[in-house]
Design a protein around this motif. Structure first.
Motif, mmCIF file in Angstrom:
data_model
loop_
_atom_site.group_PDB
_atom_site.id
_atom_site.type_symbol
_atom_site.label_atom_id
_atom_site.label_comp_id
_atom_site.label_asym_id
_atom_site.label_seq_id
_atom_site.Cartn_x
_atom_site.Cartn_y
_atom_site.Cartn_z
ATOM 1 N N THR A 164 -10.477 8.073 6.492
ATOM 2 C CA THR A 164 -10.146 9.479 6.762
ATOM 3 C C THR A 164 -9.839 10.265 5.480
ATOM 4 O O THR A 164 -9.547 11.455 5.542
ATOM 5 C CB THR A 164 -8.938 9.577 7.702
ATOM 6 O OG1 THR A 164 -7.826 8.879 7.117
ATOM 7 C CG2 THR A 164 -9.253 8.969 9.059
ATOM 8 N N ARG A 165 -9.926 9.588 4.350
ATOM 9 C CA ARG A 165 -9.701 10.253 3.062
ATOM 10 C C ARG A 165 -10.537 9.541 2.009
ATOM 11 O O ARG A 165 -10.400 8.326 1.803
ATOM 12 C CB ARG A 165 -8.215 10.211 2.695
ATOM 13 C CG ARG A 165 -7.868 10.691 1.296
ATOM 14 C CD ARG A 165 -7.949 12.194 1.159
ATOM 15 N NE ARG A 165 -7.379 12.650 -0.115
ATOM 16 C CZ ARG A 165 -7.568 13.866 -0.621
ATOM 17 N NH1 ARG A 165 -8.297 14.749 0.042
ATOM 18 N NH2 ARG A 165 -7.023 14.210 -1.773
ATOM 19 N N PRO B 169 -6.369 16.776 3.357
ATOM 20 C CA PRO B 169 -6.444 16.987 4.813
ATOM 21 C C PRO B 169 -5.403 17.984 5.313
ATOM 22 O O PRO B 169 -5.703 18.805 6.194
ATOM 23 C CB PRO B 169 -6.203 15.584 5.377
ATOM 24 C CG PRO B 169 -6.664 14.656 4.306
ATOM 25 C CD PRO B 169 -6.304 15.331 3.025
ATOM 26 N N ASP B 170 -4.198 17.924 4.761
ATOM 27 C CA ASP B 170 -3.154 18.840 5.207
ATOM 28 C C ASP B 170 -3.477 20.285 4.840
ATOM 29 O O ASP B 170 -3.127 21.220 5.566
ATOM 30 C CB ASP B 170 -1.799 18.448 4.607
ATOM 31 C CG ASP B 170 -1.211 17.222 5.294
ATOM 32 O OD1 ASP B 170 -1.894 16.655 6.161
ATOM 33 O OD2 ASP B 170 -0.084 16.840 4.954
ATOM 34 N N GLU B 171 -4.160 20.476 3.720
ATOM 35 C CA GLU B 171 -4.543 21.836 3.325
ATOM 36 C C GLU B 171 -5.632 22.387 4.246
ATOM 37 O O GLU B 171 -5.671 23.591 4.518
ATOM 38 C CB GLU B 171 -4.995 21.837 1.863
ATOM 39 C CG GLU B 171 -3.819 21.648 0.903
ATOM 40 C CD GLU B 171 -4.238 21.293 -0.505
ATOM 41 O OE1 GLU B 171 -3.344 21.236 -1.388
ATOM 42 O OE2 GLU B 171 -5.440 21.051 -0.754
ATOM 43 N N LEU B 172 -6.509 21.509 4.730
ATOM 44 C CA LEU B 172 -7.483 21.939 5.726
ATOM 45 C C LEU B 172 -6.780 22.301 7.030
ATOM 46 O O LEU B 172 -7.111 23.311 7.671
ATOM 47 C CB LEU B 172 -8.523 20.845 5.967
ATOM 48 C CG LEU B 172 -9.525 21.121 7.098
ATOM 49 C CD1 LEU B 172 -10.291 22.422 6.879
ATOM 50 C CD2 LEU B 172 -10.490 19.942 7.247
ATOM 51 N N LYS B 173 -5.805 21.510 7.428
ATOM 52 C CA LYS B 173 -5.047 21.822 8.644
ATOM 53 C C LYS B 173 -4.323 23.159 8.498
ATOM 54 O O LYS B 173 -4.267 23.953 9.447
ATOM 55 C CB LYS B 173 -4.045 20.705 8.933
ATOM 56 C CG LYS B 173 -4.691 19.395 9.361
ATOM 57 C CD LYS B 173 -3.653 18.305 9.590
ATOM 58 C CE LYS B 173 -4.319 16.997 10.006
ATOM 59 N NZ LYS B 173 -3.323 15.912 10.206
ATOM 60 N N LEU C 54 0.856 -1.188 0.000
ATOM 61 C CA LEU C 54 0.000 0.000 0.000
ATOM 62 C C LEU C 54 0.885 1.229 0.000
ATOM 63 O O LEU C 54 1.812 1.334 0.799
ATOM 64 C CB LEU C 54 -0.920 0.022 1.225
ATOM 65 C CG LEU C 54 -2.036 -1.011 1.289
ATOM 66 C CD1 LEU C 54 -2.836 -0.841 2.577
ATOM 67 C CD2 LEU C 54 -2.966 -0.892 0.087
ATOM 68 N N GLN C 55 0.584 2.160 -0.863
ATOM 69 C CA GLN C 55 1.373 3.377 -0.982
ATOM 70 C C GLN C 55 0.495 4.604 -0.735
ATOM 71 O O GLN C 55 -0.726 4.567 -0.894
ATOM 72 C CB GLN C 55 1.992 3.469 -2.390
ATOM 73 C CG GLN C 55 2.959 2.345 -2.724
ATOM 74 C CD GLN C 55 4.268 2.459 -1.966
ATOM 75 O OE1 GLN C 55 4.708 3.559 -1.646
ATOM 76 N NE2 GLN C 55 4.894 1.326 -1.681
ATOM 77 N N GLN D 159 -1.012 9.053 3.784
ATOM 78 C CA GLN D 159 0.097 8.944 4.724
ATOM 79 C C GLN D 159 1.296 9.707 4.164
ATOM 80 O O GLN D 159 2.245 9.124 3.638
ATOM 81 C CB GLN D 159 0.466 7.474 4.955
ATOM 82 C CG GLN D 159 1.371 7.241 6.152
ATOM 83 C CD GLN D 159 0.680 7.531 7.463
ATOM 84 O OE1 GLN D 159 -0.463 7.167 7.654
ATOM 85 N NE2 GLN D 159 1.375 8.208 8.380
ATOM 86 N N PRO D 160 1.253 11.056 4.236
ATOM 87 C CA PRO D 160 2.378 11.838 3.716
ATOM 88 C C PRO D 160 3.678 11.465 4.431
ATOM 89 O O PRO D 160 3.675 10.939 5.553
ATOM 90 C CB PRO D 160 1.972 13.283 4.026
ATOM 91 C CG PRO D 160 0.505 13.246 4.256
ATOM 92 C CD PRO D 160 0.211 11.899 4.830
ATOM 93 N N SER D 161 4.770 11.760 3.792
ATOM 94 C CA SER D 161 6.078 11.399 4.364
ATOM 95 C C SER D 161 6.387 12.190 5.629
ATOM 96 O O SER D 161 7.176 11.755 6.466
ATOM 97 C CB SER D 161 7.185 11.621 3.326
ATOM 98 O OG SER D 161 7.173 12.973 2.867
#
Length: 668
Positions: free
Chosen positions: A128-129, A233-237, A103-104, A145-147
């Motif tokens: 969650t996505r 999600p990161d852009e919402l954060k 899974l990537q 799952q960003p790095s």
């Protein structure tokens, strides 16, 4: 208990046993759910769903009616393979471990679930996505799952909001383009506008994923997934973190009152059972909303929803919630068949006691997550105790929306001529609130702007909103509409219970209704956007309405009068259409007469000096500049040796002035 709600309101005394039993029921339920705390109990999102571990991935789902579950996706050529078969563990749980790098990040996947006499592809409950394919329009879960983990920069800026001034907003329609706006665009373009406008709280709609854009976000399919149509999600954060850096709190619409009926995208038939999360009888479907109703009596449902409450607070740093559809939750008939004209209707056995228990536990959990977080109930039945502390017999919301106020203004505009507006009744309707409960007041929200309805400015101005809003144009309709638009807002604002709300664009009289793309409008985005160019154009009168709103909000920032709950009516002359109110050190004087202006009009007021700090007739606000703000006004006794005083003012028609009070100096 002297502060118990039944002692504060004597009309509740006959129902004190019912009130106490509801509180005790929630306490007992909490003990059954966890032997530690709600905070520890509400960790479902950390156990269920897809999680990266040292040797790969682990995924869990609760599906008690399922006979088999397979993980399918690009990595399995969308086929059922034994290496991706879940193992049944206990209590209806299934678990899958995926080793290595099969899974990537950004991989698309679904679940293939089998049950007795059937099977189907499903999106995980705890995903969650969730993303939509541009071609097929089908939704799938996505590995996210960003790095690098997101780094919060502005947590120290988060403080308790004492008086919420709420800017209600929708990410997708916040830009002017005829398309869907993004989290990034909102961060860059809209946050600065909200900050400049003076609001201290942003309420974001439609964050939880929903398959139909036109539902305004109220038919949720994936409780834990921020809508991907707006970005990642990161852009919402980043949006929330940036807002915190500006000193803005961010709350979200939380939809736990019902869920979408869609089977492929939603959770209505996740494991083949119609009653996994919802009722299994006539209560399953909400007839008015075409949606499904949660069964709040089940521990698994409480685990899901309470975990969802904690998830958005902890993972995205939201500062609280507006709970949608609370009336629908707390009545077995969803409040659709009740007039609520007597107290017994709140305690007659027609309430969903399980829903009340859930709401009480949710409010308790919110404070355990963040003591400064706020919760607001969208509730229209005036259920007593809803925004009363739990220890006083209440349900524990911090605020309730004053939902009757917009309806009152609409009815007044539609059914009464300007000459028939009774200022005494206006004051009563705006200030008549339960003393022990905090409220958020508003003249209109997104509800009044939807297609099929009309905003206040549209009702007042009509077609001239399109053709006569240039500052060079002369229009009696626009003059009247702008004057009343300002007065309605200031009246609502100065009588606000404990906070105020505005929907984006309404502050400057946005001319269009809201209509999302649909077959009936040929899938157009023309009415699902905000035309900021109108307010930015110095040649148009929208700029003047915007300037008024900014000054009105600044008045609260400078004087903090809303923190003083007592509102004193100094004058209510229906014949003259003059209303005068005192709150803290400010006196608000309204002349709602459509034609009559008054010179040397005496208004009852405490003895002392008064100075104008705000007036609706300023030229910058589209007024006629008839009020001299440099004058010092001193009260005079009503009669010789009288203790009653009056301040005498010039009151132009359809205007309001706000005066600041300075007490007389002591002579000795």
């Amino acid at each position: 208990m002297p502060n118990h709600i039944a002692n504060i309101d004597n009309f509740l005394a006959p129902y004190s046993d019912v009130i106490n039993s509801r509180t005790q029921r929630a306490i007992d339920k909490e003990h059954k759910l966890s032997d530690r705390s709600l905070y520890d109990f509400a960790n479902g999102y950390q156990f269920y769903g897809l999680h990266q571990v040292d040797d790969g991935w682990i995924m869990r789902e609760w599906a008690p009616f399922a006979s088999a579950i397979f993980l399918i996706g690009e990595f399995s050529s969308w086929e059922e393979r034994e290496e991706f078969r879940f193992s049944r563990t206990d209590n209806g749980n299934f678990e899958l471990r995926v080793e290595g790098e099969k899974l990537q990040h950004k991989a698309i996947y679904k679940l293939k679930i089998h049950w007795e006499n059937g099977s189907g592809e499903r999106i995980p409950v705890w995903a969650t996505r969730v993303v939509q394919d541009d071609d097929t329009k089908l939704f799938s879960a996505q590995v996210w799952q960003p790095s690098h983990d997101f780094v919060w920069k502005n947590d120290k800026q988060r403080k308790k909001v004492e008086v919420p001034l709420i800017y209600e907003a929708h990410i997708g329609m916040a830009t002017e383009k005829e398309g869907v706006g993004t989290y990034q665009e909102f961060t860059a373009e809209i946050l600065p506008r909200v900050k400049k406008a003076g609001y201290n709280t942003i309420q974001l709609m439609a964050i939880q994923e929903h398959p139909y854009y036109g539902s305004f976000g109220y038919h949720v399919s994936s409780l834990f997934a921020p809508s991907s149509r707006f970005g990642t999600p990161d852009e919402l954060k980043e949006l929330i973190d940036t807002a915190h850096g500006m000193g803005l709190a961010v709350i979200m619409d939380l939809v736990h009152s019902h869920a979408v009926k869609n089977e492929l995208e939603g959770i209505g038939l996740f494991d083949g059972s119609p009653y996994q999360f919802f009722h299994d009888n006539e209560r399953r479907e909400h007839a008015a909303w075409d949606s499904l109703c949660f069964n709040y009596s089940k521990h698994e449902v409480l685990h899901l929803l309470l975990s969802n409450v904690k998830y958005w607070l902890e993972e995205f740093h939201f500062d609280g919630y507006r709970f949608d559809g609370v009336t629908s939750m707390i009545y077995l008939d969803h409040g659709l068949e009740r007039s609520f004209n007597e107290y017994k209707l709140y305690f007659d056995g027609g309430q969903d006691e399980d829903a009340l228990t859930y709401l009480l536990l949710a409010n308790k959990l919110i404070k355990e997550c963040n003591a400064n977080a706020m919760s607001i109930a969208e509730e229209m039945s005036a259920y007593p105790g809803l925004a009363t502390p739990i220890e006083q017999g209440g349900i524990g919301f911090d605020y309730r929306l004053a939902m009757g106020t917009p309806d009152y203004w609409i009815k007044l505009i539609k059914d009464k001529t300007d000459e028939e507006w009774a200022v005494g009744n206006i004051f009563y309707e705006l200030s008549n609130k339960r003393a022990e409960e905090k409220t958020i007041s508003y003249a209109e929200s997104h509800d009044q702007a939807l297609v099929g309805d009309q905003t206040i400015i549209f009702r007042l101005v009509g077609a001239d909103i399109y053709w006569a809003m240039s500052k060079k144009d002369k229009s009696l309709s626009v003059d009247r509409g702008m004057a009343l638009h300002k007065l309605i807002r200031l009246l609502t604002f100065c009588c606000a219970g404990d906070g105020y709300l505005n929907f984006m664009g309404n502050e400057f009289g946005h001319p269009e209704w809201i209509d999302f793309p649909r077959e009936g409008n040929e899938w157009s985005y023309k009415y699902a956007r905000r035309q900021w160019s109108l307010v930015d154009n110095p040649e148009l009168r929208f700029e003047q309405l915007d300037a008024f709103d900014k000054a009105m909000i600044a008045l609260q920032q400078n004087e903090d009068f809303i923190s003083q709950p007592h509102i004193e009516c100094l004058e209510a002359n229906d014949g003259d259409h003059v209303l005068a109110l005192k709150r803290k050190d400010l006196v608000f004087v309204f002349n709602l007469h459509p034609t009559a202006s008054y010179t040397f009009y005496g208004v009852s007021a405490p003895a002392g000096k008064y100075n104008v700090v705000f007036n609706s007739d300023e030229k910058a606000f589209g007024g006629f500049d008839r009020i001299d703000e440099s004058i010092d006004y001193y009260t005079r006794p009503e009669a010789q040796m009288s203790n009653r005083h009056r301040v005498h003012l010039y009151l132009p028609s359809r205007t309001a002035i706000v005066l600041k009070y300075t007490p007389p100096k002591r002579m000795f």
